[in-house]
Motif scaffolding. Structure first.
Motif, PDB file in Angstrom:
ATOM      1  N   ALA A  51       0.807  -1.218   0.000  1.00 22.70           N
ATOM      2  CA  ALA A  51       0.000   0.000   0.000  1.00 22.70           C
ATOM      3  C   ALA A  51       0.840   1.267   0.000  1.00 22.70           C
ATOM      4  CB  ALA A  51      -0.935   0.001   1.211  1.00 22.70           C
ATOM      5  N   GLY A  57       1.747   1.891  -5.470  1.00 18.03           N
ATOM      6  CA  GLY A  57       0.917   1.454  -4.352  1.00 18.03           C
ATOM      7  C   GLY A  57       0.305   2.625  -3.622  1.00 18.03           C
ATOM      8  N   PHE A  60      -2.599   4.083  -5.689  1.00 20.85           N
ATOM      9  CA  PHE A  60      -3.839   3.317  -5.574  1.00 20.85           C
ATOM     10  C   PHE A  60      -4.475   3.516  -4.200  1.00 20.85           C
ATOM     11  CE2 PHE A  60      -2.513   0.825  -9.311  1.00 20.85           C
ATOM     12  CZ  PHE A  60      -3.741   0.673  -9.951  1.00 20.85           C
ATOM     13  N   THR A  61      -3.657   3.572  -3.157  1.00 19.41           N
ATOM     14  CA  THR A  61      -4.190   3.786  -1.809  1.00 19.41           C
ATOM     15  C   THR A  61      -4.956   5.101  -1.732  1.00 19.41           C
ATOM     16  OG1 THR A  61      -2.452   2.483  -0.758  1.00 19.41           O
ATOM     17  CG2 THR A  61      -3.557   4.122   0.609  1.00 19.41           C
ATOM     18  N   TYR A  64      -8.311   4.974  -3.742  1.00 24.23           N
ATOM     19  CA  TYR A  64      -9.405   4.375  -2.977  1.00 24.23           C
ATOM     20  C   TYR A  64      -9.855   5.317  -1.854  1.00 24.23           C
ATOM     21  CZ  TYR A  64      -8.254  -0.071  -5.262  1.00 24.23           C
ATOM     22  OH  TYR A  64      -8.028  -1.063  -6.191  1.00 24.23           O
ATOM     23  N   ALA A 204      -1.518   3.842 -11.401  1.00 21.77           N
ATOM     24  CA  ALA A 204      -2.475   4.252 -10.361  1.00 21.77           C
ATOM     25  C   ALA A 204      -3.359   5.393 -10.875  1.00 21.77           C
ATOM     26  CB  ALA A 204      -1.744   4.699  -9.109  1.00 21.77           C
ATOM     27  N   GLY A 314      -8.104   2.753   2.468  1.00 19.26           N
ATOM     28  CA  GLY A 314      -7.374   2.661   1.212  1.00 19.26           C
ATOM     29  C   GLY A 314      -6.188   1.712   1.334  1.00 19.26           C
ATOM     30  N   TYR A 317      -7.519  -1.831   1.312  1.00 18.29           N
ATOM     31  CA  TYR A 317      -7.916  -2.286  -0.025  1.00 18.29           C
ATOM     32  C   TYR A 317      -6.703  -2.585  -0.893  1.00 18.29           C
ATOM     33  CZ  TYR A 317     -13.004  -1.936  -0.076  1.00 18.29           C
ATOM     34  OH  TYR A 317     -14.339  -2.172   0.122  1.00 18.29           O
ATOM     35  N   GLN A 318      -5.783  -1.616  -1.003  1.00 12.25           N
ATOM     36  CA  GLN A 318      -4.624  -1.813  -1.857  1.00 12.25           C
ATOM     37  C   GLN A 318      -3.667  -2.838  -1.263  1.00 12.25           C
ATOM     38  OE1 GLN A 318      -3.755  -1.267  -4.756  1.00 12.25           O
ATOM     39  NE2 GLN A 318      -1.569  -1.731  -4.703  1.00 12.25           N
ATOM     40  N   GLU A 322      -2.465  -6.768  -2.630  1.00 14.65           N
ATOM     41  CA  GLU A 322      -1.090  -7.241  -2.738  1.00 14.65           C
ATOM     42  C   GLU A 322      -0.866  -8.473  -1.853  1.00 14.65           C
ATOM     43  OE1 GLU A 322       1.536  -6.111  -4.547  1.00 14.65           O
ATOM     44  OE2 GLU A 322       0.192  -4.752  -5.621  1.00 14.65           O
TER      45      GLU A 322
END
Length: 372
Positions: A51, A57, A60-61, A64, A204, A314, A317-318, A322
């Motif tokens: 994350a 990472g 993406f965190t 979200y 991302a 977030g 989720y991320q 992984e």
């Protein structure tokens, strides 16, 4: 024996108590991970590294987290008025319809900086409109907001399936989705802000709606704590009877509050549709409306707490994606279980540790109440 309740210092109520709940949730999750034969420390390492350990990472965190900030703020505004709006999923869905209609109309003739504000306004308006009927039924007919909003989630899902299958589907496509949006409706991504820091966001989809989410949090703070209407919202949430004696109009306040709540949920569609998917498709909210409930609970319905709680989810989720990829024993369902435990301890079991903290930190001489 009934548990004692009382006033806690703000740093305990808003900081220490959520932290304890979070630690216990992760300890229980660690026991589950250990039970299936995996290492809890290894799992935490993969989750945190996935994350936050790379630019992609982190991107993406925060992507979200952007969605969860919008839905968390939506739930929090309603909470302050004593309303439990669990219709965020449907309000996001219908808000997405408004965003998509603007995008489809303007993406070929206008630049993104013209399309995006109009799409945001449409998303807010459509989300607010979807909250209007439950709000009116609560204010004028006494229908419970929990029942009506959750029913409207199902109605929204059915409506969107019909529209995407029979009305808005791209000709010649077998998928229930609109055509792809052109560049005039796509939000710029924020990789250029992180590249000077040596971080490459890669694929991302973190985009400018992140700043809109932060601005929305600031505006919610101003509304709730710095305006007369915000005082009326909090008064009704604390004591509707006292609010009525003070001359505060219950029906008007409930309806306007729910319109704001639904509108904030509708704004989430901007992040997903214009910042990532580039089209309107079935089930694009992906449960973010329900995650917003946990975010609001953990963030104590305060914008700062909501932003921090949204980033935490977030990470879940991320980092969870992984973790499921690198540790075969931990399936996607296990990640959902960990998220559920965080929600459980942040929400349903939030008062588990409060009695002990009250005994430790409540001011001397303060009244300690025991429920009947």
């Amino acid at each position: 024996m009934s548990a004692p309740f009382g006033q806690l210092p703000r740093w305990v109520d808003y900081g220490l108590l959520p932290f304890i709940n979070l630690v216990v949730a992760f300890l229980v999750s660690g026991l589950v991970v250990l039970f299936i034969g995996a290492s809890p420390l290894e799992a935490i390492n993969y989750m945190v590294t996935g994350a936050l350990g790379s630019g992609e990472g982190l991107g993406f965190t925060l992507y979200y987290a952007t969605s969860f900030i919008f839905t968390g703020l939506s739930v929090a505004v309603a909470f302050h008025c004593g309303l439990f709006n669990i219709g965020g999923e449907g309000q996001v869905y219908v808000g997405g319809l408004g965003v998509a209609l603007v995008a489809l109309a303007l993406d070929r003739i206008m630049p993104w900086y013209v399309t995006a504000p109009l799409a945001a306004a449409a998303g807010f308006a459509f989300g607010a409109a979807w909250a209007l009927v439950p709000a009116w039924l609560q204010a004028k007919r006494g229908s419970h907001i929990v029942i009506t909003t959750i029913m409207f989630n199902f109605i929204a899902a059915s409506l969107m399936v019909y529209l995407l299958v029979n009305v808005m589907k791209q000709p010649g496509s077998m998928s229930p989705q609109t055509r792809l949006f052109e560049s005039g409706a796509l939000l710029p991504r924020l990789g250029f802000l992180f590249s000077p820091l040596g971080l490459d966001l890669g694929t991302a989809p973190l985009n400018v709606s992140f700043f809109l989410a932060l601005a929305s949090g600031f505006l919610v703070w101003v509304l709730v704590w710095r305006t007369r209407f915000g005082y009326e919202i909090r008064t009704i949430g604390a004591n509707p009877t006292a609010a009525a004696y003070a001359g505060i109009r219950y029906g008007r306040t409930v309806v306007i509050t729910m319109l704001i709540s639904g509108g904030l949920a509708g704004l989430m569609a901007l992040n997903v549709l214009l910042g990532d998917h580039g089209k309107l498709q079935i089930e694009f909210p992906s449960g973010a409306g329900f995650v917003g409930i946990a975010v609001a609970l953990m963030g104590r319905s305060h914008p700062v707490g909501i932003v921090l709680a949204a980033i935490l989810f977030g990470i879940l989720y991320q980092g969870g994606a992984e973790l499921a990829f690198w540790v075969p024993n931990i399936t996607r369902e296990m990640i959902v279980l960990i998220q559920g435990l965080v929600i459980l301890f942040a929400g349903a079991l939030e008062y588990m540790f409060r009695p002990a903290l009250v005994r430790l930190f409540a001011p001397r001489g303060a009244a300690v109440l025991r429920p009947a």
